[in-house]
Design a protein around this motif. Structure first.
Motif, mmCIF file in Angstrom:
data_model
loop_
_atom_site.group_PDB
_atom_site.id
_atom_site.type_symbol
_atom_site.label_atom_id
_atom_site.label_comp_id
_atom_site.label_asym_id
_atom_site.label_seq_id
_atom_site.Cartn_x
_atom_site.Cartn_y
_atom_site.Cartn_z
ATOM 1 N N ASP A 1 -14.216 -26.893 13.808
ATOM 2 C CA ASP A 1 -14.098 -25.436 13.845
ATOM 3 C C ASP A 1 -15.349 -24.790 14.445
ATOM 4 O OD1 ASP A 1 -11.560 -25.338 12.831
ATOM 5 O OD2 ASP A 1 -12.173 -25.044 10.749
ATOM 6 N N THR B 1 -0.843 -17.406 23.076
ATOM 7 C CA THR B 1 -1.246 -18.034 21.816
ATOM 8 C C THR B 1 -2.631 -18.659 21.910
ATOM 9 O OG1 THR B 1 -0.100 -20.044 22.521
ATOM 10 C CG2 THR B 1 1.111 -18.539 21.085
ATOM 11 N N VAL C 1 -1.210 -12.958 9.158
ATOM 12 C CA VAL C 1 -2.630 -12.630 8.984
ATOM 13 C C VAL C 1 -3.476 -13.885 9.082
ATOM 14 C CG1 VAL C 1 -2.222 -10.567 7.602
ATOM 15 C CG2 VAL C 1 -2.446 -12.773 6.453
ATOM 16 N N LYS C 2 -4.645 -13.762 9.683
ATOM 17 C CA LYS C 2 -5.532 -14.896 9.900
ATOM 18 C C LYS C 2 -5.978 -15.487 8.567
ATOM 19 C CE LYS C 2 -9.703 -16.290 12.366
ATOM 20 N NZ LYS C 2 -10.864 -15.844 13.177
ATOM 21 N N ASP C 3 -5.914 -16.792 8.469
ATOM 22 C CA ASP C 3 -6.344 -17.540 7.284
ATOM 23 C C ASP C 3 -5.604 -17.116 6.021
ATOM 24 O OD1 ASP C 3 -8.242 -18.866 8.845
ATOM 25 O OD2 ASP C 3 -9.721 -17.297 8.517
ATOM 26 N N HIS C 4 -4.487 -16.403 6.181
ATOM 27 C CA HIS C 4 -3.676 -15.945 5.038
ATOM 28 C C HIS C 4 -4.500 -15.118 4.051
ATOM 29 C CE1 HIS C 4 -0.698 -18.465 6.752
ATOM 30 N NE2 HIS C 4 -1.249 -19.589 6.403
ATOM 31 N N THR D 1 -5.540 -8.314 3.787
ATOM 32 C CA THR D 1 -6.262 -7.394 4.663
ATOM 33 C C THR D 1 -7.043 -6.337 3.884
ATOM 34 O OG1 THR D 1 -4.226 -6.098 4.853
ATOM 35 C CG2 THR D 1 -4.677 -7.687 6.600
ATOM 36 N N GLU E 1 -7.947 -15.120 -0.216
ATOM 37 C CA GLU E 1 -7.016 -15.997 0.481
ATOM 38 C C GLU E 1 -5.829 -16.326 -0.417
ATOM 39 O OE1 GLU E 1 -6.903 -20.330 2.792
ATOM 40 O OE2 GLU E 1 -8.816 -19.477 2.136
#
Length: 369
Positions: free
Chosen positions: A166, A204, A256-259, A262, A267
């Motif tokens: 990452d 993507t 949503v990013k990384d679940h 917002t 998480e």
């Protein structure tokens, strides 16, 4: 292996770690050299790809990494005294022996990168002279496909190394300005495509509004980016939301990013999401698969998790764990499991949960025909 090279003796796990570590070193070098030595960068990236393929093979069985496994000697392997497979050989073994389904677009890209590498190493490559943006794009696409393999298909195998992977991904993304420059240059081309009736959506990979829709499905769209050249499946968005377990704000889990919520940034675990989406599923159609007391959840043939993680949302069967979607879900007559997968294979042979046993019983009864 050359006889004058001395290797420290290692067991299978030790060699696996050494190969992965070597692959990460080449990845780091590839990203670091991208601007100052583009050709070296492509060589390093291709080398890293080949090393990760070999590491994946080793996880299946140590002999598969050897060019001629029929002559494999474990003592020689432990001493590093053997010739290993090339990328194409590794791919064939992963497909035929390990059942790996690596996307054609990914392999086509890796092979093209290998051709660039061979030209650079064995002769000369003039095609990239003065074309820094093209080198960056070539690198970007190859990394996109490799990163997808490492963090999705092979996430369990390389789990202890995903943190470093990452970090490299973040460094690769710093080259986004090169892609934005090309995006600005091809605006006329994009407009022409739109006038021809082509749909242009966000890519993507690079995230730019530059991906041409090649084909539409109920579960998503096949796209080809006019900027970064990535060909991919853009999955259909799932809008259905669930309440955050901390602040109760509605969260579109799949979007949503990384679940992460917002609102409060907590998480949401897949187990929690599965519970909440199951409740929604029941509310939407309480009769479906409940009349006989059956479980409404299916087993996923993609991630092979030994728990039911697939349910129906917005007219599609969706796995809450790996987010794969669009497959049929049906009962397997062999093991009575409710599963996703290829309908014909499940009906006339077996599902992913019982295929090994069915195949073994077939061989025991009929032998290898």
């Amino acid at each position: 292996m050359a006889s004058n090279i001395k290797q420290n003796k290692n067991d299978v796990d030790g060699w696996f770690t050494a190969v992965v570590t070597n692959g990460i070193i080449f990845l780091e070098s590839s990203v670091s050299n991208l601007s100052k030595s583009p050709k070296s960068s492509l060589i390093d990236l291709y080398t890293a790809i080949e090393l990760f393929f070999k590491a994946r093979l080793m996880k299946e069985h140590w002999s598969l990494i050897i060019s001629k496994p029929e002559s494999a000697v474990k003592q020689k392997f432990e001493s590093g005294d053997f010739r290993s497979v090339y990328l194409e050989q590794a791919y064939i073994r992963l497909k035929n022996i390990c059942g790996e389904n690596i996307e054609k677009e990914a392999m086509d890209n890796f092979k093209a990168l290998g051709e660039h590498r061979n030209q650079i190493v064995h002769f000369a490559h003039t095609g990239f002279s003065g074309k820094e943006t093209e080198v960056v794009i070539e690198h970007w696409v190859s990394w996109f496909h490799l990163h997808k393999l490492l963090t999705n298909n092979w996430a369990d195998i390389f789990s202890s190394h995903l943190g470093l992977i990452d970090e490299i991904d973040v460094k690769v993304k710093l080259n986004h300005n090169f892609l934005k420059a090309k995006f600005d240059l091809i605006q006329d081309e994009i407009e022409i495509e739109k006038k021809r009736g082509s749909r242009i959506v966000s890519c993507t990979s690079c995230g730019l509004e530059s991906a041409k829709v090649r084909k539409s499905h109920g579960w998503g769209e096949d796209i080809e980016c006019l900027v970064c050249d990535v060909k991919d499946l853009k999955l259909k968005a799932i809008e259905t939301s669930i309440p955050c377990l901390n602040c109760n704000k509605e969260v579109k889990y799949f979007m949503v990013k990384d679940h992460k919520c917002t609102e409060c940034q907590i998480e949401l675990a897949s187990e929690y999401a599965l519970e909440k989406y199951t409740e929604i599923y029941q509310e939407q159609d309480p009769e479906v698969r409940y009349g006989d007391g059956a479980d409404p959840l299916a087993y996923c043939h993609k991630c092979h998790i030994e728990k039911q993680t697939v349910l129906n949302l917005e007219g599609m069967w969706v796995c809450v764990e790996c987010e794969d979607r669009g497959w049929a879900a049906l009962d397997c007559e062999n093991c009575d499991s409710f599963v996703t997968g290829y309908v014909e294979a499940i009906r006339y042979f077996a599902c992913h949960r019982c295929e090994d046993e069915v195949r073994k019983n077939y061989v025991d009864k009929w032998g290898n025909i």
